[in-house]
Design a protein around this motif. Structure first.
Motif, PDB file in Angstrom:
ATOM      1  N   ILE A  23       9.215  26.982  63.482  1.00 25.72           N
ATOM      2  CA  ILE A  23       8.199  26.497  62.551  1.00 25.72           C
ATOM      3  C   ILE A  23       8.626  26.879  61.146  1.00 25.72           C
ATOM      4  O   ILE A  23       8.897  28.037  60.856  1.00 25.72           O
ATOM      5  CB  ILE A  23       6.811  27.061  62.896  1.00 25.72           C
ATOM      6  N   GLN A  25       6.840  25.887  58.219  1.00 24.72           N
ATOM      7  CA  GLN A  25       5.730  26.086  57.289  1.00 24.72           C
ATOM      8  C   GLN A  25       4.414  25.950  58.038  1.00 24.72           C
ATOM      9  O   GLN A  25       4.272  25.107  58.914  1.00 24.72           O
ATOM     10  CB  GLN A  25       5.822  25.022  56.202  1.00 24.72           C
ATOM     11  N   GLU A  26       3.448  26.789  57.675  1.00 27.29           N
ATOM     12  CA  GLU A  26       2.098  26.686  58.221  1.00 27.29           C
ATOM     13  C   GLU A  26       1.123  26.609  57.057  1.00 27.29           C
ATOM     14  O   GLU A  26       1.293  27.298  56.055  1.00 27.29           O
ATOM     15  CB  GLU A  26       1.756  27.907  59.086  1.00 27.29           C
ATOM     16  N   SER A  27       0.107  25.754  57.189  1.00 26.83           N
ATOM     17  CA  SER A  27      -0.870  25.620  56.110  1.00 26.83           C
ATOM     18  C   SER A  27      -2.270  25.550  56.694  1.00 26.83           C
ATOM     19  O   SER A  27      -2.474  25.203  57.856  1.00 26.83           O
ATOM     20  CB  SER A  27      -0.584  24.383  55.266  1.00 26.83           C
ATOM     21  N   MET A  38      -5.506  22.933  60.378  1.00 32.77           N
ATOM     22  CA  MET A  38      -4.332  23.802  60.461  1.00 32.77           C
ATOM     23  C   MET A  38      -3.122  22.929  60.749  1.00 32.77           C
ATOM     24  O   MET A  38      -3.143  22.122  61.677  1.00 32.77           O
ATOM     25  CB  MET A  38      -4.514  24.819  61.577  1.00 32.77           C
ATOM     26  N   THR A  39      -2.068  23.083  59.958  1.00 31.83           N
ATOM     27  CA  THR A  39      -0.869  22.279  60.118  1.00 31.83           C
ATOM     28  C   THR A  39       0.351  23.185  60.234  1.00 31.83           C
ATOM     29  O   THR A  39       0.521  24.101  59.438  1.00 31.83           O
ATOM     30  CB  THR A  39      -0.681  21.323  58.920  1.00 31.83           C
ATOM     31  N   SER A  40       1.181  22.906  61.235  1.00 33.82           N
ATOM     32  CA  SER A  40       2.452  23.604  61.412  1.00 33.82           C
ATOM     33  C   SER A  40       3.565  22.582  61.287  1.00 33.82           C
ATOM     34  O   SER A  40       3.574  21.572  61.991  1.00 33.82           O
ATOM     35  CB  SER A  40       2.527  24.267  62.787  1.00 33.82           C
ATOM     36  N   GLU A  47       5.345  17.584  62.825  1.00 30.10           N
ATOM     37  CA  GLU A  47       4.171  18.345  62.418  1.00 30.10           C
ATOM     38  C   GLU A  47       3.157  18.401  63.546  1.00 30.10           C
ATOM     39  O   GLU A  47       3.011  17.453  64.308  1.00 30.10           O
ATOM     40  CB  GLU A  47       3.506  17.723  61.190  1.00 30.10           C
ATOM     41  N   THR A  49      -0.911  19.192  63.935  1.00 31.53           N
ATOM     42  CA  THR A  49      -2.144  19.367  63.164  1.00 31.53           C
ATOM     43  C   THR A  49      -3.318  19.555  64.111  1.00 31.53           C
ATOM     44  O   THR A  49      -3.461  18.820  65.086  1.00 31.53           O
ATOM     45  CB  THR A  49      -2.398  18.147  62.262  1.00 31.53           C
ATOM     46  N   PHE A  95      -1.791  31.187  61.618  1.00 28.54           N
ATOM     47  CA  PHE A  95      -0.501  31.685  61.123  1.00 28.54           C
ATOM     48  C   PHE A  95       0.227  32.528  62.172  1.00 28.54           C
ATOM     49  O   PHE A  95       0.684  33.631  61.900  1.00 28.54           O
ATOM     50  CB  PHE A  95      -0.679  32.494  59.829  1.00 28.54           C
ATOM     51  N   SER A  97       3.121  31.932  63.679  1.00 28.13           N
ATOM     52  CA  SER A  97       4.579  31.995  63.550  1.00 28.13           C
ATOM     53  C   SER A  97       5.033  32.692  62.273  1.00 28.13           C
ATOM     54  O   SER A  97       6.026  33.385  62.266  1.00 28.13           O
ATOM     55  CB  SER A  97       5.174  30.586  63.588  1.00 28.13           C
ATOM     56  N   SER A  98       4.294  32.497  61.187  1.00 30.29           N
ATOM     57  CA  SER A  98       4.753  33.047  59.913  1.00 30.29           C
ATOM     58  C   SER A  98       4.409  34.527  59.748  1.00 30.29           C
ATOM     59  O   SER A  98       5.091  35.232  59.025  1.00 30.29           O
ATOM     60  CB  SER A  98       4.185  32.241  58.747  1.00 30.29           C
TER      61      SER A  98
END
Length: 127
Positions: A23, A25-27, A38-40, A47, A49, A95, A97-98
């Protein structure tokens, strides 16, 4: 010869893992009137979502866990139990993964709490 082939296969597998599974980016997007998205984003461009309606959200909390002799912190969404108004039906971690630091989680937590508080004041009847 066998050792060289094993090393080569391992390197190819690692490169494929980093390209297709990792992954990037996560938002988190919180809209008080709609819900939480939530989006990875994966390194391969794919992606994932997930959307949670705001009516299902009970609260957003920072949780802690002990993992491998250290304490880790993560942000969670508590989903309201439909049968029990004061109960929690599910805990959705964010979050994963990050794994951001605690100070970053606190900033996101405060922003989410502001939005949830605004939503509560709008929906509560005035006396």
């Amino acid at each position: 010869m066998v050792l060289s082939a094993a090393i080569f296969i391992t390197l190819i597998g690692l490169i494929m893992y980093l390209h297709f599974v990792k992954i990037d980016q996560e938002s988190l997007l919180v809209i008080g009137s709609l819900g939480i998205q939530m989006t990875s984003s994966y390194a391969s461009g794919k992606e994932n979502t997930t959307f949670i309606e705001m009516s299902q959200v009970k609260d957003v909390v920072i949780n802690e866990a002990i993992y491998m002799q250290k304490v880790i912190y993560y942000l969670c969404i508590l989903l309201q139990d439909p049968q029990e108004p004061n109960g929690v039906s599910e805990v959705v971690p964010l979050f994963q993964s990050s794994k951001p630091r605690l100070d970053c989680l606190v900033e996101v937590y405060r922003s989410c709490q502001e939005i949830l508080e605004q939503r509560k004041t709008k929906t509560s009847p005035e006396l």
